[in-house]
Motif scaffolding. Sequence first.
Motif, PDB file in Angstrom:
ATOM      1  N   LYS A 288      13.370   3.223  11.231  1.00 43.43           N
ATOM      2  CA  LYS A 288      13.796   4.326  11.095  1.00 43.43           C
ATOM      3  C   LYS A 288      13.317   5.527  10.475  1.00 43.43           C
ATOM      4  O   LYS A 288      13.756   6.152  10.401  1.00 43.43           O
ATOM      5  CB  LYS A 288      14.217   3.522   9.733  1.00 43.43           C
ATOM      6  N   ARG A 289      11.223   5.465  10.445  1.00 41.76           N
ATOM      7  CA  ARG A 289      11.104   6.642  10.124  1.00 41.76           C
ATOM      8  C   ARG A 289      11.313   7.567  11.201  1.00 41.76           C
ATOM      9  O   ARG A 289      10.980   6.713  12.044  1.00 41.76           O
ATOM     10  CB  ARG A 289       9.951   6.623   9.790  1.00 41.76           C
ATOM     11  N   PRO A 290      10.460   8.789  11.211  1.00 40.90           N
ATOM     12  CA  PRO A 290      10.603   9.337  12.139  1.00 40.90           C
ATOM     13  C   PRO A 290       9.716   8.964  13.063  1.00 40.90           C
ATOM     14  O   PRO A 290       8.192   8.997  13.422  1.00 40.90           O
ATOM     15  CB  PRO A 290       9.911  10.787  11.980  1.00 40.90           C
TER      16      PRO A 290
ATOM     17  N   MET B 249       0.700  -1.039  -0.126  1.00 36.16           N
ATOM     18  CA  MET B 249      -0.206   0.213   0.005  1.00 36.16           C
ATOM     19  C   MET B 249       1.013   1.512   0.000  1.00 36.16           C
ATOM     20  O   MET B 249       0.695   1.857   0.599  1.00 36.16           O
ATOM     21  CB  MET B 249      -1.078  -0.149   1.281  1.00 36.16           C
ATOM     22  N   ASP B 250       1.334   2.027  -1.166  1.00 34.74           N
ATOM     23  CA  ASP B 250       2.744   2.581  -1.196  1.00 34.74           C
ATOM     24  C   ASP B 250       1.713   3.772  -1.614  1.00 34.74           C
ATOM     25  O   ASP B 250       1.081   3.942  -2.270  1.00 34.74           O
ATOM     26  CB  ASP B 250       3.613   1.878  -2.128  1.00 34.74           C
ATOM     27  N   GLY B 251       2.798   4.995  -0.797  1.00 34.41           N
ATOM     28  CA  GLY B 251       2.478   6.595  -1.819  1.00 34.41           C
ATOM     29  C   GLY B 251       1.518   7.167  -0.897  1.00 34.41           C
ATOM     30  O   GLY B 251       0.917   8.558  -1.054  1.00 34.41           O
TER      31      GLY B 251
ATOM     32  N   ARG C 137       2.200   9.210   2.290  1.00 39.27           N
ATOM     33  CA  ARG C 137       2.945  10.332   2.644  1.00 39.27           C
ATOM     34  C   ARG C 137       2.909  11.448   1.631  1.00 39.27           C
ATOM     35  O   ARG C 137       2.324  12.708   1.252  1.00 39.27           O
ATOM     36  CB  ARG C 137       4.749   9.588   2.996  1.00 39.27           C
ATOM     37  N   ARG C 138       2.840  10.505  -0.119  1.00 41.60           N
ATOM     38  CA  ARG C 138       2.476  11.542  -1.032  1.00 41.60           C
ATOM     39  C   ARG C 138       1.144  12.192  -1.513  1.00 41.60           C
ATOM     40  O   ARG C 138       1.401  13.444  -1.961  1.00 41.60           O
ATOM     41  CB  ARG C 138       3.078  10.501  -2.467  1.00 41.60           C
ATOM     42  N   PHE C 139       0.756  11.623  -1.030  1.00 42.26           N
ATOM     43  CA  PHE C 139      -1.094  11.805  -0.928  1.00 42.26           C
ATOM     44  C   PHE C 139      -0.851  13.070  -0.043  1.00 42.26           C
ATOM     45  O   PHE C 139      -1.569  13.900  -0.650  1.00 42.26           O
ATOM     46  CB  PHE C 139      -1.661  10.540  -0.956  1.00 42.26           C
TER      47      PHE C 139
HETATM   48 MG    MG Z   1       6.846   4.431   0.320  1.00 43.30          MG
END
Ligand code: MG
Length: 276
Positions: A92-94, A41-43, A45-47
């Motif tokens: 590893k994300r914030p 289920m990618d995308g 953060r861009r959304f």
């Molecule tokens: Mg991604």
Amino acid sequence: MAIASWIRTFPLVQYLIAWAQEIFMSVLKTGPVPQHVAFVMDGNRRFARRRKLEVREGHSAGFESLAHILEMCYQVGIKVVTVYAFSIENFKRPTVEVDALMEIARTKLLQIIHHGDLADRFGISIRVLGQRNMIPADVLAAIDKSTEMTKGNTTAILNICFPYTSRDDIATSMREVVTLSEKHELEPETIDEGMLEQHMYTKDCPPLDILVRTSGVERLSDFMLWQSHQDCTVEFVDCLWPEFEPWRFGLILLKWSRNKAIEFRKTEMERDQKEI
Ligand code: MG
Ligand code: FPP
């Protein structure tokens, strides 16, 4: 609000969409239906970035999209759905983002097991696949409650990979098999692909038929590496996960179903020719 979203607020439009979806689904059910599908289920953060929203809101929109897709999957008769909800790498994300994802998992798991919600309506047994020891206690409690409450459901399965990577899945399976061998509970010569498969997180699931990744990125990102065998169809879709609407997945299902029907007819013709 985008025009398309605004138009959808009208009850008549909602009714027409639901009606068109019903017809589409009836058509889909007439052909072969996959047993097992998986989603990267990618995308999210861009959304969120494109709409000037918080990252957390992007992931929440991602969950809403997941709920619609799951509904469609189980309505057409797919038995197992496996979703990549959190990679081990995602730690590893914030911290604020990791915490938001943990909170979404905790609250949404408790929501979908409510009487009349997704798990109840479709008879879904929920399983969470991955490294339990990396999960905070409150989220683990929600996971245990949702798996325990739905374990008697036998119509369908929802595998939530969280926190998961395929390489970890394969390593965990190998570790279990080696331990059994050390305890003399199996002979090393009997170790084969089938045995490793029996120790993977997806052990009692049918073979994976379709793997979908959204957002236009064309890689597997350490997901279902073992399970995406030669007969598995991989589909990369050029839209962000929160914008991945059921009709888009319906087109993927139609294509898969058509290819299966063609394959089946070809095999039958070859068999008939051999018999003549
Ligand atoms: Mg991604
Ligand atoms: C990838 O997009 C998405 C995730 C890392 C999280 C996906 C989680 C959900 C949709 C909700 C989880 C639901 C349950 C039930 C646990 P990204 O963050 O990589 O976005 P980007 O590619 O635009 O950067």
